[in-house]
Write an enzyme that holds these catalytic residues in place. Structure first.
Site, PDB file in Angstrom:
ATOM      1  N   ILE A 111       1.163  -1.324   0.070  1.00  0.00           N
ATOM      2  CA  ILE A 111      -0.093   0.093  -0.313  1.00  0.00           C
ATOM      3  C   ILE A 111       0.896   1.294  -0.248  1.00  0.00           C
ATOM      4  CG2 ILE A 111      -1.917   1.237   0.955  1.00  0.00           C
ATOM      5  CD1 ILE A 111      -2.401  -1.534   2.245  1.00  0.00           C
ATOM      6  N   CYS A 112       0.579   2.340  -0.733  1.00  0.00           N
ATOM      7  CA  CYS A 112       1.726   3.042  -1.112  1.00  0.00           C
ATOM      8  C   CYS A 112       3.259   2.846  -0.500  1.00  0.00           C
ATOM      9  CB  CYS A 112       0.876   4.138   0.195  1.00  0.00           C
ATOM     10  SG  CYS A 112       1.255   6.437   0.227  1.00  0.00           S
ATOM     11  N   THR A 113       3.612   3.487  -0.232  1.00  0.00           N
ATOM     12  CA  THR A 113       4.875   4.090  -0.451  1.00  0.00           C
ATOM     13  C   THR A 113       5.761   2.538   0.664  1.00  0.00           C
ATOM     14  OG1 THR A 113       5.425   5.029   1.445  1.00  0.00           O
ATOM     15  CG2 THR A 113       5.781   6.160  -0.694  1.00  0.00           C
TER      16      THR A 113
END
Length: 329
Positions: A111-113
């Site tokens: 998720i995301c970074t």
């Protein structure tokens, strides 16, 4: 809980609380038609010890790396405590060992970074992936072997899936529920979370740009108009005419607002209609194709194979194995 799909969510030092709690909430709201749970979600750390979130509070867990080794799906939320990953610094030994203990064939999600963690572990080398658009330039410099697509909300590369920032993690969780159990289960989970079951476009619509003047027209009304006519052969010229724009202006503004071309967007919407009909009805494939706006069963087959890698019949067998249409095929 035997028989449930086991999900392990890895809490890292400096983890973002929203993204950490997101999988538990979304997958926890995924239920079968009879109300039974579909997933078992465990939050763990790389060594079984508590971690401190980037909001300053401590997160205690009841599981360590053994949860990663036993999981069917591993989810890695973002952390803001490892900026060195973008400078090619190695993963902490305990984290590297925990990731190395994941069973082959396990589905791995970021998720995301959190994608930076997967990339630093070498799991994304030679594979398509995405990350938050604001981190994309640094990510590309740090991990040149990753085939980064910064324009999409998430990337499905088989057993490894990556999402863009924050809310795109919800999109990806719902996508996984849909892939595992069909549209109805994903829609039920989305309703309980009070979020849309599917968002159009990609990250391009969220990148910071100068705000247009209030008098500048948008394509919103035209998209709503097109959604009511998906079964019809709507042309680009008709869309531009409805929006009262030139073809060039309409195409540019549409891409800026949605993150894809009008033709790509229409195909996505028609595929959505076709999938829902295949999952919820016994209509013949040629009628499904007609109602979804593909014109012919052959056209629908080609688009489904390109987008999903399966034929309409195979897709229906997955989600309606006992239906007369699936049995007769």
């Amino acid at each position: 809980m035997p028989g449930l799909h086991r999900i392990a969510v890895l809490a890292l030092e400096g983890v973002a609380p929203f993204e950490l709690g997101m999988p538990s909430r979304v997958f926890g709201n995924a239920h079968a038609e009879d109300g039974g749970a579909l997933y078992e979600v465990t939050v763990c750390t790389a060594d079984g010890l508590p971690v401190t979130s980037d909001a300053g509070f401590t997160i205690g867990v009841t599981a360590g790396p053994e949860a990663l080794a036993a999981a069917d799906t591993v989810i890695v939320p973002p952390t803001h405590a490892m900026p060195g990953l973008l400078r090619a610094e190695p993963l902490p030994p305990a984290l590297a060992d925990a990731l190395a203990g994941i069973r082959p064939g396990t589905r791995i999600v970021s998720i995301c970074t959190g994608s930076e963690v997967l990339a630093a572990a070498g799991l994304l080398d030679g594979r398509r992936a995405t990350t938050h658009w604001a981190h994309a330039p640094e990510f590309q410099r740090a991990f040149p072997r990753v085939l980064l697509d910064e324009d999409v909300l998430f990337v499905d590369d088989g057993d490894i899936l990556t999402s863009a920032g924050v809310a795109a993690g919800i999109d990806l969780c719902l996508y996984l529920i849909r892939a595992d159990h069909g549209t109805a289960a994903a829609n039920r989970a989305a309703r309980l979370c009070v979020v849309p079951p599917w968002r159009d476009g990609g990250q391009a619509q969220y990148i910071d740009r100068p705000v247009p003047e209030p008098t500048v027209a948008t394509t919103t009304a035209t998209r709503a108009w097109a959604l009511e006519r998906l079964a019809e052969p709507v042309t680009l010229a008709e869309l531009a005419a409805h929006a009262r724009m030139s073809l060039r202006t309409f195409t540019r503004r549409f891409r800026d607002e949605v993150g894809m071309t009008p033709v790509q967007w229409l195909t996505v919407q028609r595929l959505e209609v076709a999938r829902q009909l295949l999952e919820s009805s016994d209509l013949p494939v040629d009628l499904v194709a007609h109602r979804a706006g593909f014109g012919s069963a052959n056209s629908l087959r080609q688009h489904m194979r390109t987008a999903l890698g399966v034929s309409p019949i195979a897709y229906r067998r997955t989600y309606r194995p006992g239906s007369p249409a699936a049995a007769a095929a």
